[in-house]
Scaffold this motif. Sequence first.
Motif, mmCIF file in Angstrom:
data_model
loop_
_atom_site.group_PDB
_atom_site.id
_atom_site.type_symbol
_atom_site.label_atom_id
_atom_site.label_comp_id
_atom_site.label_asym_id
_atom_site.label_seq_id
_atom_site.Cartn_x
_atom_site.Cartn_y
_atom_site.Cartn_z
ATOM 1 N N LEU A 26 0.843 -1.202 0.000
ATOM 2 C CA LEU A 26 0.000 0.000 0.000
ATOM 3 C C LEU A 26 0.882 1.258 0.000
ATOM 4 N N GLY A 27 1.904 1.269 0.871
ATOM 5 C CA GLY A 27 2.818 2.417 0.938
ATOM 6 C C GLY A 27 3.505 2.642 -0.402
ATOM 7 N N LEU A 28 4.016 1.547 -0.999
ATOM 8 C CA LEU A 28 4.743 1.695 -2.264
ATOM 9 C C LEU A 28 3.813 2.149 -3.395
ATOM 10 N N VAL A 29 2.588 1.633 -3.401
ATOM 11 C CA VAL A 29 1.642 2.014 -4.461
ATOM 12 C C VAL A 29 1.312 3.503 -4.370
ATOM 13 N N LEU A 30 1.023 3.967 -3.133
ATOM 14 C CA LEU A 30 0.584 5.360 -2.994
ATOM 15 C C LEU A 30 1.742 6.346 -3.142
ATOM 16 N N LEU A 31 2.919 5.968 -2.587
ATOM 17 C CA LEU A 31 4.007 6.949 -2.550
ATOM 18 C C LEU A 31 4.928 6.886 -3.761
ATOM 19 N N LEU A 32 5.010 5.689 -4.404
ATOM 20 C CA LEU A 32 5.998 5.534 -5.474
ATOM 21 C C LEU A 32 5.355 5.211 -6.826
ATOM 22 N N LEU A 33 4.566 4.116 -6.843
ATOM 23 C CA LEU A 33 4.071 3.648 -8.147
ATOM 24 C C LEU A 33 3.110 4.646 -8.797
ATOM 25 N N THR A 34 2.141 5.149 -8.015
ATOM 26 C CA THR A 34 1.129 6.033 -8.617
ATOM 27 C C THR A 34 1.776 7.291 -9.210
ATOM 28 N N PRO A 35 2.617 8.019 -8.447
ATOM 29 C CA PRO A 35 3.236 9.202 -9.065
ATOM 30 C C PRO A 35 4.123 8.844 -10.249
ATOM 31 N N THR A 36 4.845 7.704 -10.159
ATOM 32 C CA THR A 36 5.745 7.348 -11.269
ATOM 33 C C THR A 36 4.966 7.066 -12.544
ATOM 34 N N VAL A 37 3.881 6.262 -12.417
ATOM 35 C CA VAL A 37 3.122 5.892 -13.623
ATOM 36 C C VAL A 37 2.417 7.115 -14.199
ATOM 37 N N ARG A 38 1.931 7.986 -13.328
ATOM 38 C CA ARG A 38 1.279 9.203 -13.836
ATOM 39 C C ARG A 38 2.282 10.085 -14.581
ATOM 40 N N ARG A 39 3.529 10.110 -14.080
ATOM 41 C CA ARG A 39 4.568 10.901 -14.756
ATOM 42 C C ARG A 39 4.879 10.318 -16.148
ATOM 43 N N LEU A 40 4.915 8.961 -16.223
ATOM 44 C CA LEU A 40 5.182 8.322 -17.519
ATOM 45 C C LEU A 40 4.162 8.782 -18.572
ATOM 46 N N GLY A 41 2.917 8.978 -18.109
ATOM 47 C CA GLY A 41 1.862 9.397 -19.032
ATOM 48 C C GLY A 41 2.076 10.791 -19.588
ATOM 49 N N THR A 42 2.952 11.567 -18.945
ATOM 50 C CA THR A 42 3.162 12.946 -19.412
ATOM 51 C C THR A 42 4.467 13.108 -20.210
ATOM 52 N N LEU A 43 5.247 12.021 -20.322
ATOM 53 C CA LEU A 43 6.573 12.171 -20.922
ATOM 54 C C LEU A 43 6.586 12.205 -22.449
ATOM 55 N N GLY A 44 5.459 11.812 -23.069
ATOM 56 C CA GLY A 44 5.405 11.849 -24.528
ATOM 57 C C GLY A 44 6.116 10.676 -25.165
ATOM 58 N N PRO A 45 6.396 10.772 -26.488
ATOM 59 C CA PRO A 45 6.864 9.612 -27.252
ATOM 60 C C PRO A 45 8.294 9.180 -26.922
ATOM 61 N N ASP A 46 9.143 10.141 -26.438
ATOM 62 C CA ASP A 46 10.552 9.749 -26.273
ATOM 63 C C ASP A 46 10.873 9.225 -24.878
ATOM 64 N N LEU A 47 10.222 8.129 -24.544
ATOM 65 C CA LEU A 47 10.482 7.491 -23.255
ATOM 66 C C LEU A 47 11.683 6.569 -23.383
ATOM 67 N N ALA A 48 12.623 6.666 -22.432
ATOM 68 C CA ALA A 48 13.766 5.754 -22.447
ATOM 69 C C ALA A 48 13.306 4.367 -22.012
ATOM 70 N N ALA A 49 14.092 3.343 -22.408
ATOM 71 C CA ALA A 49 13.749 1.965 -22.018
ATOM 72 C C ALA A 49 13.700 1.853 -20.501
ATOM 73 N N ARG A 50 14.596 2.614 -19.813
ATOM 74 C CA ARG A 50 14.619 2.557 -18.345
ATOM 75 C C ARG A 50 13.297 3.044 -17.753
ATOM 76 N N ASP A 51 12.732 4.099 -18.365
ATOM 77 C CA ASP A 51 11.428 4.590 -17.909
ATOM 78 C C ASP A 51 10.344 3.543 -18.153
ATOM 79 N N ARG A 52 10.420 2.891 -19.324
ATOM 80 C CA ARG A 52 9.399 1.895 -19.669
ATOM 81 C C ARG A 52 9.421 0.730 -18.686
ATOM 82 N N LEU A 53 10.605 0.434 -18.157
ATOM 83 C CA LEU A 53 10.691 -0.684 -17.194
ATOM 84 C C LEU A 53 9.954 -0.378 -15.896
#
Length: 169
Positions: free
Chosen positions: A97-124
């Motif tokens: 629960l802690g990891l989902v709320l504090l880490l995963l949710t903000p990270t995945v939401r950020r990925l949605g704003t990065l546009g087409p040039d996502l690095a493979a590291r981001d995709r992981l």
Amino acid sequence: MSRLSPAGRKALLTLHLVTSLGWLGADLVLLALGVAGLCGADPAVVYPAAGLLVTYLFAPLSVAVWLVGLASALLTPWGLLRWRWVLVKFAITTAMLGLVLLLLTPTVRRLGTLGPDLAARDRLDLVIPPMVSSTLLIVMTVLSTYKPWGRLRPAAPAARLPAALKRRN
Ligand code: HEM
């Protein structure tokens, strides 16, 4: 000590199963999106969709699973601190629960704003965490059905009395 009627307990267990296994289902969908993104699917579709899924389904479910799981322990004779399998599930779910709320949710939401040039590291970031969490959820499902490792403490003497003796007392 159970504080619920048999019907109430069945309803709570049903809610527990729908939320926890629904959480696993949502996690597997996140993993599928992550793998699609890694394999070259259109990032403008994959990552905003994952952002919506995590925000409106996965994160709320993680809170619901924690609350309903806690109620399933506290309101039934299992208790929270009596059986190792219950305590281990509670500890893993709390950490998740802690990891989902504090880490995963903000990270995945950020990925949605990065546009087409996502690095493979981001995709992981949308592959490894759902892989780990789906594995943990499957492990917890197995723990729930096999209920291994016994009690944390021996049962209270009254609980060990044979049923006939208890009826006389
Ligand atoms: C806060 C975390 C959790 C706690 C404290 C917890 C506690 C419990 C308790 C006490 C029961 C027995 C309920 C009863 O007999 O009425 C139960 C059943 C069950 N739990 Fe959880 N749980 C948690 C999270 C999870 C998660 C994350 C999953 C799976 C993804 C899960 C899967 C199950 C399953 C499949 C059962 C049914 C087992 C059976 O009836 O034989 N639980 N849980």
